[in-house]
Design a protein around this motif. Structure first.
Motif, mmCIF file in Angstrom:
data_model
loop_
_atom_site.group_PDB
_atom_site.id
_atom_site.type_symbol
_atom_site.label_atom_id
_atom_site.label_comp_id
_atom_site.label_asym_id
_atom_site.label_seq_id
_atom_site.Cartn_x
_atom_site.Cartn_y
_atom_site.Cartn_z
ATOM 1 N N UNK A 132 0.883 -1.140 -0.232
ATOM 2 C CA UNK A 132 -0.078 -0.014 -0.118
ATOM 3 C C UNK A 132 0.850 1.224 0.048
ATOM 4 N N UNK A 133 2.117 1.383 0.483
ATOM 5 C CA UNK A 133 2.644 2.555 0.978
ATOM 6 C C UNK A 133 3.831 2.858 0.355
ATOM 7 N N UNK A 134 4.384 1.664 -0.312
ATOM 8 C CA UNK A 134 5.744 1.914 -0.899
ATOM 9 C C UNK A 134 6.284 2.848 -2.029
ATOM 10 N N UNK A 135 5.115 2.870 -2.881
ATOM 11 C CA UNK A 135 5.107 3.685 -4.028
ATOM 12 C C UNK A 135 4.981 5.390 -3.730
ATOM 13 N N UNK A 136 4.101 5.419 -2.659
ATOM 14 C CA UNK A 136 3.975 7.130 -2.226
ATOM 15 C C UNK A 136 5.120 7.380 -1.443
ATOM 16 N N UNK A 145 7.730 10.682 -2.316
ATOM 17 C CA UNK A 145 7.694 11.642 -1.375
ATOM 18 C C UNK A 145 9.179 11.779 -1.034
ATOM 19 N N UNK A 185 -9.093 13.973 8.004
ATOM 20 C CA UNK A 185 -8.642 12.580 7.185
ATOM 21 C C UNK A 185 -9.119 11.320 7.834
ATOM 22 N N UNK A 186 -9.421 10.240 7.014
ATOM 23 C CA UNK A 186 -9.972 9.108 7.522
ATOM 24 C C UNK A 186 -8.838 8.333 7.661
ATOM 25 N N UNK A 198 -7.741 5.571 6.085
ATOM 26 C CA UNK A 198 -6.985 5.209 4.921
ATOM 27 C C UNK A 198 -6.252 6.273 4.205
ATOM 28 N N UNK A 199 -6.946 7.770 4.530
ATOM 29 C CA UNK A 199 -6.060 8.478 3.865
ATOM 30 C C UNK A 199 -5.019 9.355 4.781
ATOM 31 N N UNK A 259 -2.248 8.266 5.922
ATOM 32 C CA UNK A 259 -1.017 7.976 5.417
ATOM 33 C C UNK A 259 -0.622 9.054 4.574
ATOM 34 N N UNK A 260 -1.391 9.332 3.617
ATOM 35 C CA UNK A 260 -0.908 10.390 2.360
ATOM 36 C C UNK A 260 -0.371 11.676 2.909
ATOM 37 N N UNK A 261 -1.280 12.250 3.991
ATOM 38 C CA UNK A 261 -0.365 13.624 4.562
ATOM 39 C C UNK A 261 0.656 13.428 5.726
ATOM 40 N N UNK A 280 4.109 12.565 4.810
ATOM 41 C CA UNK A 280 4.855 13.818 4.621
ATOM 42 C C UNK A 280 5.478 14.451 5.663
ATOM 43 N N UNK A 307 9.416 15.224 7.104
ATOM 44 C CA UNK A 307 10.144 16.423 7.383
ATOM 45 C C UNK A 307 10.507 16.535 8.977
#
Lengths: 317, 317
Positions: free
Chosen positions: B109-113, B117, B297-298, B300-301, B303-305, B308, B312
């Motif tokens: 699920x998270x490798x490409x994202x 980044x 964020x839910x 499943x969302x 991780x997107x923010x 990142x 940092x």
């Protein structure tokens, strides 16, 4: 026919041999040599393969979802353009579906990020946006294509003497290329819906807004991240003021934003505030717009957070 | 040696032929057939090539930056594991450099994202983080590997009768696999720095924190996105309370967060608040931690923010 098959096999084979293959196991040793000896790469790989001890694991190339490079010979721009196209991952429910298309300028910088966001946000367990085809347009002459007018004024309105803006003012030609050469190829070769989004950052941001003002039939939604409204003594702000009739209709989605580009007093921030107040004042019927300010992001990091917000805003989920 | 060369050529050739090549021009026609006729793909492609009219543009596969799949035969887990490795884009200044490594669970699920980044944030015109090697660990038995204890209690502490948690409790084995089988392979084959980050979401989040508590020497920084602290009647909260001695030293970076997973009264949010108060209370010397709540964020969302922000925070730039 036989010749064609042979030519395909040869292309595939040579791309593979000199492209990415077998790099895995050898990365450690090869890193230092990659730049210097690119053309002798295959020989080096064979040599090092023999020199390395056997290892217990195997390595293969990781396959990202389908993305392609389409090469177009543009009569309008009088040059060859590479175009990146990212198709959504399909499952059985998608077989008869067609997909909106997002065209993004500065494809060299933002294509992969947008492809990743689109894939992630459209996953069935998220469904924040629909599946989308992403078309990245990498630059050949950025200043030429992504500026609305011929100008050598810098952000302070003073003449720029470096020569960097000499070729400016090609927006009109660039839009013509997109409309009459690029879009037909995308629509003929991919399962597109009519719904189209135009996205850009910085000079790409003013190009996106200029396109909305001058060719409103081309796209349904616009993303303008940190648009350089300072261009040519705020040419685009004046155009917005003059071109849009108060109370007129424009059935579009429009997302614009800026980051911390020299504080709240910067020419970027001021330009965005002016644009936002013109848009608000005009009371445009059917225009669904959203302005966002990201004080914690720099000019080059705004796209990371803003593209995410823009996609969610446009699809309203 | 000759046999080896032939085998490499064959592998490369067959991967290319049956992998991604020549799909471009034909996407439109092939979409509907992809799922059904995968094994006849090459033949179909040749057939359709002949049937299609000539087009003015050429299509080739888009090459994402170097990522590889490493296959490991794990004695500890008694199974074959695929591992995804993403190497940074190198330029001439990087030739003698080595890079921190980020290990991310739920690699599917998270490798490409994360790869995206890391590439974006480490670009020379951004430099928000250094270049990093990303190692994605896709799942075989997620519940087995990513839970600290054997338990069939659900998030309310009641017995789960679906059988989905039956195999739980394999964290210890999974960490052993990472430490003694995976890390040596990564460190032998890539230009790694000793600095290592362990990242996970949901069950991956509790695994990340459990690893910090039980194997503190393995990693330097931890990311726990919406960790499932409800697991086994808040086992990990109790472990945190009992294991960490107030005022002790732990030179680590730790980022944890949650989203809107049923509102501010949800078991996710409550778990995070409890964990955050334990960490604050213990006044751990050297621990640089950051808790973030994403109410928009839910599950499943997030991780997107969060990934990142986490990157940092860890690199503090």
């Amino acid at each position: 026919m036989q010749k064609k098959i042979l030519s395909i096999v040869f292309t595939v084979l040579s791309t593979s041999l000199f492209g990415q293959s077998k790099e895995g196991k050898l990365s450690n040793l090869l890193y230092a040599h990659n730049k210097l000896m690119y053309s002798f790469r295959w020989l080096i790989i064979l040599f090092l393969s023999a020199a390395l001890p056997a290892q217990s694991q195997n390595t293969e190339t990781y396959k990202y979802p389908l993305s392609e490079i389409v090469t177009i010979h543009s009569k309008i721009l009088k040059e060859t353009r590479k175009i990146y196209v990212h198709c959504p991952k399909l499952d059985s429910a998608d077989l008869n579906k067609r997909f909106p298309v997002l065209y993004v300028m500065d494809g060299d910088n933002h294509f992969e990020l947008l492809a990743q966001y689109v894939d992630y946000l459209s996953r069935p367990d998220i469904s924040a946006i629909p599946k989308i085809i992403v078309v990245g347009i990498p630059n050949t002459e950025r200043v030429r294509d992504l500026t609305p007018t011929q100008s050598i004024s810098n952000y302070e309105g003073k003449p720029d003497t470096t020569g960097q803006y000499k070729s400016s003012g090609g927006n009109e030609n660039f839009f013509e290329f997109i409309k009459t050469e690029l879009m037909p190829i995308i629509e003929d070769n991919y399962k597109t819906k009519p719904y189209k989004i135009f996205a850009g950052h910085s000079f790409g941001g003013i190009s996106s807004i200029n396109c909305m003002l001058t060719h409103p039939a081309m796209f349904d939604a616009y993303i303008a991240i940190s648009p350089s409204f300072w261009w040519d003594n705020e040419y685009l702000l004046k155009l917005t003021e003059n071109k849009i009739i108060s109370g007129s209709t424009l059935n579009k989605k429009l997302f614009y934003c800026n980051g911390n580009e020299g504080g709240s007093n910067s020419f970027f921030h001021k330009g965005l505030l002016k644009f936002n107040s013109i848009i608000a004042k005009k009371k445009i019927v059917g225009l669904d717009y959203n302005y966002k300010y990201y004080p914690n992001e720099m000019h080059m990091t705004v796209p990371i957070v803003a593209y995410l917000d823009a996609l969610r805003f446009i699809f309203n989920r």
